[in-house]
Scaffold this active site. Structure first.
Site, mmCIF file in Angstrom:
data_model
loop_
_atom_site.group_PDB
_atom_site.id
_atom_site.type_symbol
_atom_site.label_atom_id
_atom_site.label_comp_id
_atom_site.label_asym_id
_atom_site.label_seq_id
_atom_site.Cartn_x
_atom_site.Cartn_y
_atom_site.Cartn_z
ATOM 1 N N CYS A 142 -32.247 0.539 19.572
ATOM 2 C CA CYS A 142 -31.733 2.142 19.620
ATOM 3 C C CYS A 142 -30.982 2.294 18.252
ATOM 4 C CB CYS A 142 -31.117 2.443 20.877
ATOM 5 S SG CYS A 142 -30.639 4.131 21.177
ATOM 6 N N CYS A 145 -27.841 4.706 19.404
ATOM 7 C CA CYS A 145 -26.743 3.950 20.209
ATOM 8 C C CYS A 145 -26.180 2.696 19.466
ATOM 9 C CB CYS A 145 -26.928 3.464 21.569
ATOM 10 S SG CYS A 145 -27.292 5.053 22.608
ATOM 11 N N HIS A 155 -33.483 5.135 26.097
ATOM 12 C CA HIS A 155 -32.408 6.101 25.586
ATOM 13 C C HIS A 155 -32.767 7.720 26.146
ATOM 14 C CE1 HIS A 155 -29.527 7.801 23.065
ATOM 15 N NE2 HIS A 155 -30.129 8.917 22.913
ATOM 16 N N CYS A 170 -33.414 13.785 36.094
ATOM 17 C CA CYS A 170 -34.074 14.750 37.071
ATOM 18 C C CYS A 170 -32.868 16.051 36.834
ATOM 19 C CB CYS A 170 -33.896 14.213 38.533
ATOM 20 S SG CYS A 170 -34.426 15.278 39.765
#
Length: 401
Positions: A142, A145, A155, A170
């Site tokens: 990543c 990060c 990610h 969500c």
């Protein structure tokens, strides 16, 4: 003076931009809670409609009223408990040992080509328990990060961090559905569906009485019936889909993006261990806690059991291999080898079970398996099933002149 004035102007502008960005971030964070507040408002209104309007003004029998309220509050408490756990459980963040040091990042930046960058990442990841790769067979890294992604971690653009076993983000819970709260999310969907169905079926008899004019029509009861039916229809498909994913040990992201293993290639069922084991990986091995929103999931969110062909390595000493070199104990009883016992090889740092291949294995005319050129010589075995090391005493007994 002009330079000084310019510097002061830039400073004030930067300060103003920082304050404005901070206000924007606060506004965005506040707006993310609107879906949660909407669900809480709907639950509060449904409580008023069911308890006050339906139970006290419509139900005349005391026994029926008690039963209505008893089962209603049981479903409501389990629903709110699991919803609270889903919303306020911290996301599973990637530990610091997966973070690439500054020196390695500088080497990656100074690398002349992609192969050199790949080799640097593979060298750093050889001590990490990662078995999945990208499309070009590179360690999953990543760049935001600055870390090596553990298996099944991704990610989250909303949270801005890498999350362990990310399923999806969500908005209705304002949280990532990931390794730490996936059980709570499944229970939340299940108890929400149970709550909606109970409310809908409880209002059906009174809907008939209102339709025939035997009792006065009440807006809250009518609206409660249609709202509960609509929510139940949307929840049944979502709950069924996630139950399907649990039994296959698959996340929503993995259902759309097949994980790629270093040994075995792309495989959607690479983490599947059977329906019961897949279920226990999320809900735990204690059946008494399966349907309670308490943490019982197995594992640490970084290392997941996989099918055997994704762990086999032709060269366990190569860079980036998830299978560490075997270490055998020396001294003591020659039959008590701590590294190999009953076909199970102890690996460092993670014990795994690998298949020991028999080289130069042949069969005789009756189908008996043997190795080498002396099929009739019986090798003495230890108690754990391993061949006894050759000594002066057993050499005479096994090789008569």
């Amino acid at each position: 003076m002009s330079v000084s004035h310019g510097n002061n102007y830039d400073y004030h502008r930067t300060t103003f931009d920082g304050e404005r960005n901070e206000r924007c971030v606060c506004c965005v964070r506040t707006m993310k809670w609107f879906p949660v507040l909407f669900i809480v408002s709907v639950i509060g209104w449904s409580y008023y409609a069911f308890v006050i309007q339906l139970s006290f003004f419509t139900v005349s029998s005391i026994v029926q009223r008690i039963l209505f309220l008893l089962f209603y509050h049981v479903a409501l408490v389990m629903f709110l408990w699991s919803y609270y756990q889903t919303v306020f459980t911290d996301i599973g963040r990637v530990p610091s040992r997966f973070r690439v040091p500054r020196t390695e990042l500088d080497r990656i930046v100074r690398a002349s080509n992609e192969d050199e960058q790949k080799h640097i990442l593979e060298t750093f990841a050889k001590e990490l328990p990662v078995v999945t790769r990208t499309l070009n067979a590179t360690v999953r890294f990543c760049d935001k990060c600055r870390l090596i992604k553990p298996d099944r971690a991704h990610h989250c653009s909303v949270c801005g961090v890498c999350v362990l076993k990310l399923d999806h983000h969500c908005p209705w819970v304002n949280n990532c559905i990931n390794f730490t709260n996936y059980k709570y999310f499944i229970l939340f969907l299940g108890y929400a569906l149970l709550y909606c169905l109970y409310v809908a079926f409880s209002t059906i008899p009174f809907m008939e009485l209102i339709w025939t004019g035997k009792i006065d029509g009440r807006f809250h009861i009518l609206f409660l019936f249609f709202v509960s039916i609509m929510f139940a229809i949307s929840l049944v498909s979502l709950f069924g889909y996630h139950c399907y994913l649990v039994l296959l040990n698959r996340t929503t992201l993995e259902s759309f993006r097949t994980p790629i293993f270093r040994y075995g290639g792309p495989d959607k069922n690479g983490f599947s261990l059977g329906k019961l084991n897949n279920f226990q990986e999320v809900f735990g091995d204690d059946w008494r806690l399966w349907f309670l929103p308490v943490y019982t999931s197995l594992g640490d969110g970084m290392l997941f059991p996989t099918q055997s062909h994704h762990l086999a390595s032709n060269s366990p000493h190569e860079v980036g291999s998830p299978v560490a070199p075997l270490t055998a104990t020396t001294g003591g009883n020659p039959c008590s080898n701590g590294a190999v016992a009953n076909g199970t090889v102890a690996l460092d740092p993670v014990p795994q079970t690998v298949v020991l291949e028999h080289l130069d294995e042949t069969k005789d005319s009756v189908g008996h398996r043997y190795q080498g050129q002396q099929p009739n010589v019986a090798m003495p075995l230890c108690a754990n099933g391993l061949p006894r090391p050759e000594t002066k005493e057993n050499f005479v007994s096994t090789h008569p002149l």
